[in-house]
Design a protein around this motif. Sequence first.
Motif, PDB file in Angstrom:
ATOM      1  N   ASN A  81       0.637  -0.884   0.135  1.00  0.00           N
ATOM      2  CA  ASN A  81      -0.070  -0.205   0.150  1.00  0.00           C
ATOM      3  C   ASN A  81       0.787   0.796   0.041  1.00  0.00           C
ATOM      4  O   ASN A  81       1.773   1.435   0.811  1.00  0.00           O
ATOM      5  CB  ASN A  81      -1.113   0.168   1.444  1.00  0.00           C
ATOM      6  CG  ASN A  81      -2.090   1.016   1.067  1.00  0.00           C
ATOM      7  OD1 ASN A  81      -1.454   2.432   0.455  1.00  0.00           O
ATOM      8  ND2 ASN A  81      -2.433   0.806   1.973  1.00  0.00           N
ATOM      9  N   SER A 163      -6.190  -4.601   6.171  1.00  0.00           N
ATOM     10  CA  SER A 163      -5.417  -3.558   6.105  1.00  0.00           C
ATOM     11  C   SER A 163      -5.200  -2.586   7.421  1.00  0.00           C
ATOM     12  O   SER A 163      -5.182  -1.558   8.219  1.00  0.00           O
ATOM     13  CB  SER A 163      -6.664  -2.871   6.090  1.00  0.00           C
ATOM     14  OG  SER A 163      -8.255  -2.899   6.866  1.00  0.00           O
ATOM     15  N   TRP A 204      -9.794   2.399  -8.397  1.00  0.00           N
ATOM     16  CA  TRP A 204      -9.968   1.188  -7.487  1.00  0.00           C
ATOM     17  C   TRP A 204      -8.371   1.386  -7.607  1.00  0.00           C
ATOM     18  O   TRP A 204      -7.496   1.039  -8.431  1.00  0.00           O
ATOM     19  CB  TRP A 204      -9.900   0.124  -6.954  1.00  0.00           C
ATOM     20  CG  TRP A 204     -11.644  -0.020  -6.758  1.00  0.00           C
ATOM     21  CD1 TRP A 204     -12.554   0.327  -7.824  1.00  0.00           C
ATOM     22  CD2 TRP A 204     -12.081  -0.760  -5.992  1.00  0.00           C
ATOM     23  NE1 TRP A 204     -13.412  -0.508  -7.399  1.00  0.00           N
ATOM     24  CE2 TRP A 204     -13.815  -0.503  -5.868  1.00  0.00           C
ATOM     25  CE3 TRP A 204     -11.466  -0.294  -4.253  1.00  0.00           C
ATOM     26  CZ2 TRP A 204     -14.538  -0.577  -5.177  1.00  0.00           C
ATOM     27  CZ3 TRP A 204     -12.990  -0.573  -3.534  1.00  0.00           C
ATOM     28  CH2 TRP A 204     -14.090  -0.668  -3.439  1.00  0.00           C
ATOM     29  N   HIS A 208      -4.966  -3.229  -3.857  1.00  0.00           N
ATOM     30  CA  HIS A 208      -5.931  -3.518  -2.957  1.00  0.00           C
ATOM     31  C   HIS A 208      -7.311  -4.481  -3.380  1.00  0.00           C
ATOM     32  O   HIS A 208      -6.930  -4.984  -4.812  1.00  0.00           O
ATOM     33  CB  HIS A 208      -7.138  -2.308  -2.415  1.00  0.00           C
ATOM     34  CG  HIS A 208      -8.586  -2.303  -1.815  1.00  0.00           C
ATOM     35  ND1 HIS A 208      -9.788  -3.072  -2.161  1.00  0.00           N
ATOM     36  CD2 HIS A 208      -8.241  -2.083  -0.674  1.00  0.00           C
ATOM     37  CE1 HIS A 208     -10.472  -3.552  -0.599  1.00  0.00           C
ATOM     38  NE2 HIS A 208      -9.858  -2.545  -0.065  1.00  0.00           N
ATOM     39  N   SER A 278     -16.662  -2.602  -0.082  1.00  0.00           N
ATOM     40  CA  SER A 278     -15.149  -2.575   0.378  1.00  0.00           C
ATOM     41  C   SER A 278     -15.715  -2.110   1.781  1.00  0.00           C
ATOM     42  O   SER A 278     -15.044  -2.662   2.431  1.00  0.00           O
ATOM     43  CB  SER A 278     -14.312  -1.636  -0.123  1.00  0.00           C
ATOM     44  OG  SER A 278     -13.474  -0.782   0.880  1.00  0.00           O
ATOM     45  N   THR A 305     -10.549  -9.617   2.125  1.00  0.00           N
ATOM     46  CA  THR A 305      -9.011  -9.914   1.015  1.00  0.00           C
ATOM     47  C   THR A 305      -8.416 -11.124   1.469  1.00  0.00           C
ATOM     48  O   THR A 305      -8.399 -11.945   0.720  1.00  0.00           O
ATOM     49  CB  THR A 305      -7.406  -9.413   2.244  1.00  0.00           C
ATOM     50  OG1 THR A 305      -7.782  -7.847   1.977  1.00  0.00           O
ATOM     51  CG2 THR A 305      -6.436  -9.741   1.518  1.00  0.00           C
ATOM     52  N   THR A 494      -6.396   3.223   1.837  1.00  0.00           N
ATOM     53  CA  THR A 494      -6.901   3.587   1.108  1.00  0.00           C
ATOM     54  C   THR A 494      -8.023   3.627  -0.378  1.00  0.00           C
ATOM     55  O   THR A 494      -7.911   4.702  -0.773  1.00  0.00           O
ATOM     56  CB  THR A 494      -5.615   2.309  -0.251  1.00  0.00           C
ATOM     57  OG1 THR A 494      -5.296   1.917   0.722  1.00  0.00           O
ATOM     58  CG2 THR A 494      -5.644   3.168  -1.540  1.00  0.00           C
TER      59      THR A 494
END
Length: 510
Positions: A81, A163, A204, A208, A278, A305, A494
């Motif tokens: 990231n 994240s 996006w 991610h 998300s 994820t 993000t």
Amino acid sequence: MRISDLLRYSAHRAPDAEALWFNERTYTYRQLYDQVCRLANGLRERASPGDRVAILAENSPEYVLSYYGVPLAGMGLVFLNYRLSEREINDVLTDAEPTILITESAYLDTARAALVGVESVHTLVTIDAAAAGTTHFAELLREPPMKEPDTGDDELAWLIYTSGTTGRPKGAVLTHRNVTAAACNSAMSWEADPGGSPATLFPWPLCHIAGYGVLVAHLRLHRIVLLRRYDPATFLAEVPHHRITHTTVAPTMLALLLRHPDIDKHDLSSVVRIGYGSAPMPAQTLRDAMRRFPTAGFQTGFGMTELGGNVLYHTMADHVSAIEGRTELLTSVGKPMALAAVKVVDEQGNEVPRGVVGELVISGEQVAVRYWRRPDASAETFRDGWLHTGDLATQDENGYFYIVDRKKDMVLTGGENVYSREVEEILHQHPSVAAAAIVGQPDEVWGERVVAVVEGNPAGAVSETEIIEYCKQHLAGYKCPRTVIEVAELPRNTVGKILKRQVREQLTAE
């Protein structure tokens, strides 16, 4: 099936169709697959199968090539990231131990600083410009295309770190089988494309997990218009320029788009489908978007994820039903896709009756095999063939699932469970509130008290008394915030997901 096979099949079906556009650079499906094979061969000359290749960059065609080419070489792509600090990037690099790091000029200094003490990296690759001590990305593409890739389905393909919303980030190990299952699940579950030439605007960040949508779009022979990063003004300009038909957004992206002063100056009538996901979508934001994009059908996807993509979805027909009266569907994440099993369980792992809150668990080939070098966390999350998501959910009599809260975000006050999302939905309806996060804070009497941390709208000042009274009109008293704190900006990742852990840490620090 390998990740690159998804692109290979499309290149056979429509070799001369345009697959990717980025800043006037275009690739047909044939050209894109050729470059992917060249990249795989170039990497094989510099590293070994089983190695990891990390990438620290914003969106670019080279990032898309890496999506396919690194796994084709038998190596694992480590997503970094670009918003992380040097220390945080160093932590990931130390954990993943890549041998190659791909970056770009804007992040070259950060990359070099983050590499201090990381002995595994022997090659630093730059995407956009040559620099001393680096290899230019173009050098990796000079090898002839790989003819017979020998990468196995169950080898590491993508290594994506969570994240960190609930603690130290963990690397989700996604194999070729996991990622291709996720892409195929979405491709076969999404509704059929309307006639014409589908053009997908992709805003996006590719670092991610939402980037798996690139694979889905390519599998469905879409032309992808790739943005370097999300910007509402650029988004609005590209829609009419490319006659965009499809796009997907995070709730924050959509909210910023709707508030942009120039939104009515652009012809957005080409858009026929808007996907979102998300993070929880405030119902009011969705209603506003459906009014603003009358030609578009809306659909939502729920994933994470560890799933390589989405497993639950809401059809466009579901959204029409919601507007026509079934308003509860606006807060649902839909029903399971074709290739996933989803259920709600209690603390003992037993499935609960419909209407009862429990933990959402998921099974399917797209579920990550483990966390990287975290046997303790793996054993806790991946149990008995099911991924334990940590999300509190319920299922109604018609089979629709509703995410109530994260287990760690639920507030227990006076013996009562307060689900933060329910309170946040009410706060988002208040005209003074642009965004809100509900967290619990220790209380000597009640155990925890409900605290609302809000971003104010430019249109009006936030009044704690007014907001608390507003909540009391719509919620039981114990659910209402006892304290309202206004901040200039809530901490986000993000793609705009509010980081509740950081909100709690900031309150504790104060």
